[in-house]
Design a protein around this motif. Structure first.
Motif, PDB file in Angstrom:
ATOM      1  N   PRO A  22      47.317  69.557 -76.832  1.00 55.93           N
ATOM      2  CA  PRO A  22      46.039  69.591 -77.552  1.00 55.93           C
ATOM      3  C   PRO A  22      44.840  69.404 -76.625  1.00 55.93           C
ATOM      4  CG  PRO A  22      47.634  68.300 -78.767  1.00 55.93           C
ATOM      5  CD  PRO A  22      48.287  68.650 -77.467  1.00 55.93           C
ATOM      6  N   ALA A  23      45.028  68.591 -75.592  1.00 54.57           N
ATOM      7  CA  ALA A  23      43.910  68.368 -74.665  1.00 54.57           C
ATOM      8  C   ALA A  23      43.507  69.648 -73.959  1.00 54.57           C
ATOM      9  CB  ALA A  23      44.287  67.303 -73.643  1.00 54.57           C
ATOM     10  N   GLN A  24      44.465  70.516 -73.663  1.00 51.98           N
ATOM     11  CA  GLN A  24      44.139  71.781 -73.020  1.00 51.98           C
ATOM     12  C   GLN A  24      43.327  72.672 -73.958  1.00 51.98           C
ATOM     13  OE1 GLN A  24      48.378  72.581 -71.904  1.00 51.98           O
ATOM     14  NE2 GLN A  24      47.467  73.173 -69.948  1.00 51.98           N
ATOM     15  N   VAL A  25      43.733  72.707 -75.207  1.00 56.30           N
ATOM     16  CA  VAL A  25      43.007  73.519 -76.171  1.00 56.30           C
ATOM     17  C   VAL A  25      41.613  72.955 -76.396  1.00 56.30           C
ATOM     18  CG1 VAL A  25      43.016  74.409 -78.532  1.00 56.30           C
ATOM     19  CG2 VAL A  25      45.157  74.242 -77.259  1.00 56.30           C
ATOM     20  N   GLU A  26      41.531  71.628 -76.518  1.00 54.10           N
ATOM     21  CA  GLU A  26      40.217  71.012 -76.694  1.00 54.10           C
ATOM     22  C   GLU A  26      39.319  71.291 -75.493  1.00 54.10           C
ATOM     23  OE1 GLU A  26      40.278  66.927 -77.809  1.00 54.10           O
ATOM     24  OE2 GLU A  26      41.808  67.219 -79.348  1.00 54.10           O
ATOM     25  N   ARG A  27      39.895  71.292 -74.294  1.00 54.18           N
ATOM     26  CA  ARG A  27      39.103  71.600 -73.107  1.00 54.18           C
ATOM     27  C   ARG A  27      38.546  73.017 -73.189  1.00 54.18           C
ATOM     28  NH1 ARG A  27      42.003  72.769 -67.471  1.00 54.18           N
ATOM     29  NH2 ARG A  27      42.635  74.515 -68.797  1.00 54.18           N
ATOM     30  N   SER A  28      39.357  73.952 -73.647  1.00 52.27           N
ATOM     31  CA  SER A  28      38.886  75.329 -73.759  1.00 52.27           C
ATOM     32  C   SER A  28      37.799  75.463 -74.814  1.00 52.27           C
ATOM     33  CB  SER A  28      40.056  76.264 -74.089  1.00 52.27           C
ATOM     34  OG  SER A  28      40.859  76.487 -72.945  1.00 52.27           O
ATOM     35  N   LEU A  29      38.010  74.825 -75.961  1.00 51.36           N
ATOM     36  CA  LEU A  29      37.029  74.938 -77.026  1.00 51.36           C
ATOM     37  C   LEU A  29      35.714  74.233 -76.678  1.00 51.36           C
ATOM     38  CD1 LEU A  29      39.422  74.443 -80.045  1.00 51.36           C
ATOM     39  CD2 LEU A  29      38.134  76.503 -79.539  1.00 51.36           C
ATOM     40  N   ALA A  30      35.780  73.238 -75.812  1.00 51.53           N
ATOM     41  CA  ALA A  30      34.584  72.491 -75.436  1.00 51.53           C
ATOM     42  C   ALA A  30      33.974  72.997 -74.136  1.00 51.53           C
ATOM     43  CB  ALA A  30      34.931  71.008 -75.307  1.00 51.53           C
ATOM     44  N   LEU A  31      34.436  74.132 -73.630  1.00 54.06           N
ATOM     45  CA  LEU A  31      34.027  74.583 -72.302  1.00 54.06           C
ATOM     46  C   LEU A  31      32.513  74.774 -72.203  1.00 54.06           C
ATOM     47  CD1 LEU A  31      35.070  75.397 -69.511  1.00 54.06           C
ATOM     48  CD2 LEU A  31      35.238  77.749 -70.340  1.00 54.06           C
ATOM     49  N   ARG A  32      31.917  75.382 -73.213  1.00 53.09           N
ATOM     50  CA  ARG A  32      30.480  75.632 -73.134  1.00 53.09           C
ATOM     51  C   ARG A  32      29.701  74.327 -73.008  1.00 53.09           C
ATOM     52  NH1 ARG A  32      25.601  76.167 -75.731  1.00 53.09           N
ATOM     53  NH2 ARG A  32      24.443  78.072 -75.223  1.00 53.09           N
ATOM     54  N   SER A  33      30.039  73.340 -73.841  1.00 58.80           N
ATOM     55  CA  SER A  33      29.306  72.080 -73.785  1.00 58.80           C
ATOM     56  C   SER A  33      29.558  71.345 -72.475  1.00 58.80           C
ATOM     57  CB  SER A  33      29.688  71.188 -74.975  1.00 58.80           C
ATOM     58  OG  SER A  33      31.073  70.881 -74.946  1.00 58.80           O
ATOM     59  N   GLN A  34      30.726  71.545 -71.872  1.00 62.33           N
ATOM     60  CA  GLN A  34      31.023  70.901 -70.592  1.00 62.33           C
ATOM     61  C   GLN A  34      30.242  71.546 -69.445  1.00 62.33           C
ATOM     62  OE1 GLN A  34      35.258  71.313 -70.326  1.00 62.33           O
ATOM     63  NE2 GLN A  34      35.687  69.724 -71.843  1.00 62.33           N
ATOM     64  N   TRP A  35      30.025  72.844 -69.524  1.00 67.44           N
ATOM     65  CA  TRP A  35      29.409  73.566 -68.421  1.00 67.44           C
ATOM     66  C   TRP A  35      27.899  73.738 -68.545  1.00 67.44           C
ATOM     67  CZ3 TRP A  35      32.991  78.310 -66.954  1.00 67.44           C
ATOM     68  CH2 TRP A  35      34.105  77.820 -66.256  1.00 67.44           C
ATOM     69  N   ILE A  36      27.372  73.556 -69.757  1.00 71.64           N
ATOM     70  CA  ILE A  36      25.993  73.948 -70.002  1.00 71.64           C
ATOM     71  C   ILE A  36      24.998  73.183 -69.134  1.00 71.64           C
ATOM     72  CG2 ILE A  36      25.550  72.329 -71.889  1.00 71.64           C
ATOM     73  CD1 ILE A  36      24.032  74.651 -73.268  1.00 71.64           C
TER      74      ILE A  36
END
Length: 762
Positions: A22-36
């Motif tokens: 699940p952490a991998q999927v959450e990382r993908s779904l949160a990618l924009r907020s992590q990189w912005i």
């Protein structure tokens, strides 16, 4: 051309060995907020103000801010107090935001009573904010009667019947019932100009246009079209309670549209001249009436039903006779989705965009009927007219495809004289250029970038010389976080000759020795090209967030690509015409050839496992991939698709599929061809989609059930065309797409989300 050089190590099955946590999927779904927050000084294109300054948006630590730059001073500063504007927006809307995360991407600078204001939009709410007091107020909606997709008036709503006053101030014109009435301002006396209006043929007060000398006026007589309504059930309204019904005027292909005929009226005599419609006999749409500055004529634009003829028509104010200033014909379609003419000096000359020689070029017409002067030529396309400088008799325009060996979609900018001569090139870098000329024509701002190069913003003099560099994007922190640029790849299309361009996004931990399933992000609408060409993170160009979505999906163990096949725009007319009455094609013969060419060069690219996803027209293409090319595409996720062009809005579909409705519509239909389904399909739809009728999806569902086919369906209560209702930090619909591809292309079982109560805070 960029050719990929990928490792050819031993085959491996690492993509099937690790359960996606699940952490991998959450990382993908949160990618924009992590990189912005990881870029600095990445600038959006400039917007000029009337006072000779320009503003732009750029990334800074903690978010982004708007800058205001004065070319004369050579310096810039904050465009406004961001914190105070955030407070003003919150007070007006209840939407609380942070100073460096303002809820709009750009604004229009205006003055109201000498005070600077910003006109902007927060969600669906238009606001006007005072940049001294920072008080914001909602702007009133237009009082004009709405029209279904621009062609059928919504007669459930009253027309704006505000009296239209003559230029000399002596008369007012308005409607009473279905007729036009004149009122003398001095004494309030009235007389009817028309007397034969009724519900099936009325005179439109919103169309009234006065001649400059106030002696005449013109308006449209209207025969209303079909008032077809879509009714949607809002099953889960905000705040709870029983379902509600929502209705929308929604004309479809083949429906009758409003038929307009101009009428010329003489104020003194009351004489009416109904203009002969021989030059505009079958209108799809006609523009508002506009008078020539000298009062000798009025003009309007005519789009013929079927989109194969466009005319600029002028009507003499002396006798009401019409003549065609310019006529544009095509055996397929005239693309009316883009501006096609610009009038100078009150209409004495017309700059016209035409594809008559097979490429989109500029022509200059005048009112005398002489043959036009061709301003540009060659095997390349004019993309947009940026500025017509009447005083200098020059046209600024962007174009693409003129540089051999370079990406044919990169926009470059030129200036050409209306009196002849070769175009003068104003941009040179091998990149995509977004140029904003100043209103006075003395400067221009050039923001250029590529998918592998962050934006550079330069201020230049009109002669092309550099005044100064305004911004240089810094992506050091983004690179440190693992960002890697997408790769361009080009291969031959279905004819073995034409170059087809695409984009490749690989996992951040890409291993060339592994074999990766392939997923194509598709949008094949004929109204544009779609593979991003500028630097993509965070919406710098349209499609930016989609490419972030491609990276997020790739990070789960896929190679994700996007391709512009034949039938899309911004290449030759022949390239574009592939879409004519043929939306079911979606460029698939070119796309499959492109995939095969990349697989031949890159062993990691496994085209035995190809998936596809897309939304809207991309949803139609996704379903079409599974129905018409099941030997190649194995699984697809289709979002809010217009699966049957007869069910979709009239404007987009008649433009490309033609009129009258014929068997080409059935050949492209996902409903009529649903029985062909072989691969795995997930349909996602928002029940309140106001762009594509949700019934389009449900009719596919019905056909699949009748054909005994298995598929998945996700219906989002309250979802609009953009779908995706967020559940805490995870977007549910996108998580379902991720799970679907992991299951069907990697053969892995997604996490048991229902058992992971902590993974989805509510």
């Amino acid at each position: 051309m960029i050719v990929l050089a990928c490792g050819m190590g031993t085959d491996a099955r690492a993509d099937a060995e690790v359960l996606p946590l699940p952490a991998q999927v959450e990382r993908s779904l949160a990618l924009r907020s992590q990189w912005i927050g990881l870029t600095r000084d990445v600038a959006w294109p400039a917007q000029w103000h009337g006072d000779g300054r320009f503003h732009y948006r750029k990334t800074v630590e903690g978010g982004f801010r708007f800058q205001l730059f004065d070319p004369r001073q050579g310096s810039g500063s904050a465009a406004f107090d961001h914190a105070r504007l955030a407070q003003g927006i919150a007070a007006a809307t209840g939407f609380h935001t942070q100073a460096l995360h303002l809820p709009f991407e750009d604004y229009q600078a205006i003055e109201v009573d000498g005070v600077p204001h910003a006109r902007l939009q927060v969600g669906a709410m238009p606001l006007r904010c005072n940049l001294y007091s920072y008080a914001c107020q909602q702007e009133a909606a237009s009082p004009r009667r709405p029209r279904g997709f621009g062609v059928v008036r919504d007669l459930r709503v009253d027309a704006d019947n505000t009296p239209r006053r003559s230029p000399d101030g002596n008369w007012e014109a308005f409607s009473r019932g279905h007729d036009i009435v004149l009122r003398r301002v001095a004494d309030g006396s009235e007389r009817a100009l028309t007397r034969d209006g009724n519900a099936t043929g009325f005179y439109d007060p919103e169309s009234i246009a006065w001649a400059p000398d106030s002696r005449q006026l013109a308006f449209y007589h209207v025969r209303p079209g079909d008032a077809h309504l879509v009714t949607r059930v809002e099953t889960s309204p905000e705040g709870g309670g029983p379902p509600r019904l929502q209705t929308q005027l929604y004309p479809r292909p083949g429906d009758a549209v409003d038929r307009e005929q101009p009428v010329l009226a003489d104020v003194a005599s009351g004489r009416l001249t109904r203009v002969d419609d021989a030059l505009f006999p079958n209108p799809y749409r006609m523009s508002p009436i506009r008078w020539r500055a000298d009062g000798t004529a009025f003009a309007f634009d005519y789009i013929q039903r079927g989109h194969q003829r466009v005319r600029l028509v002028e009507v003499s104010s002396r006798d009401g006779r019409a003549h065609a200033v310019v006529t544009e014909d095509s055996r397929t379609f005239v693309d009316v989705s883009r501006p096609y003419h610009y009038e100078l000096d009150g209409g004495s000359e017309v700059v016209w965009l035409s594809e008559r020689d097979g490429w989109r070029h500029l022509y200059l017409y005048d009112r005398t009927g002489r043959p036009p002067r061709k301003l540009t030529s060659g095997p390349w396309v004019v993309r947009e007219v940026l500025k017509v400088d009447a005083a200098r008799r020059q046209v600024w325009f962007s174009a693409s495809g003129m540089d051999a060996g370079r990406d044919p979609y990169f926009r470059q900018v030129f200036r050409v004289g209306l009196d002849g001569g070769d175009p003068v090139r104003l941009t040179h870098a091998d990149a995509d250029h977004d140029v904003a000329p100043s209103p006075d024509g003395n400067w221009y701002v050039d923001a250029y970038s590529r998918v592998d190069m962050p934006p550079v913003m330069e201020l230049r003099h009109a002669d092309g010389s550099l005044a100064r560099q305004v911004e240089q994007g810094d992506i050091t922190a983004l690179r440190a976080a693992g960002w890697r640029a997408p790769e361009s790849f080009v291969a031959k299309g279905r004819d073995g000759v034409t170059d087809i361009w695409g984009l490749v996004v690989r996992p951040r931990d890409f291993d060339p020795a592994r074999r990766y399933p392939v997923i194509e992000n598709i949008y094949a609408g004929p109204h544009d090209s779609f593979v991003p060409k500028g630097f993509w993170p965070f919406g710098y160009h349209s499609g930016g967030d989609k490419v972030i979505g491609m990276q997020a999906l790739a990070d789960l163990g896929f190679i994700v690509v996007q391709i512009d096949g034949m039938g899309t725009s911004n290449r030759s007319k022949a390239f574009h015409d592939v879409a004519w009455k043929n939306l079911g094609d979606s460029g698939f013969p070119d796309r499959i050839a492109w995939h095969q060419a990349l697989a031949a060069r890159d062993r990691s690219y496994d085209i035995s496992r190809v998936g596809i996803y897309g939304a809207s027209a991309g949803g139609q293409s996704t379903l079409g991939a599974l129905l018409f090319h099941p030997q190649f595409y194995r699984a697809g996720v289709a979002w809010n698709g217009c699966y049957d062009n007869r069910m979709d809005k009239i404007s987009w579909n008649e433009q490309w599929m033609g009129w009258p409705v014929d068997d080409s519509y059935a050949r492209a239909s996902g409903v009529d061809n649903a029985y062909r389904l072989q691969g795995e399909l997930l349909l996602i739809v928002g029940e309140q989609d106001s762009n594509v009728d949700p019934a389009s999806t449900m009719q596919v569902v019905d056909a699949l059930i009748r054909a005994g086919k298995d598929f998945d369906l996700l219906n989002i209560p309250g979802g609009e065309h953009t779908v995706g209702r967020s559940t805490g930090p995870i977007d549910y619909a996108h998580r379902r797409q991720f799970d679907f591809f992991v299951r069907h292309l990697q053969g892995r079982q997604p996490p048991a989300w229902n058992a992971m109560t902590d993974a989805h805070p509510r």
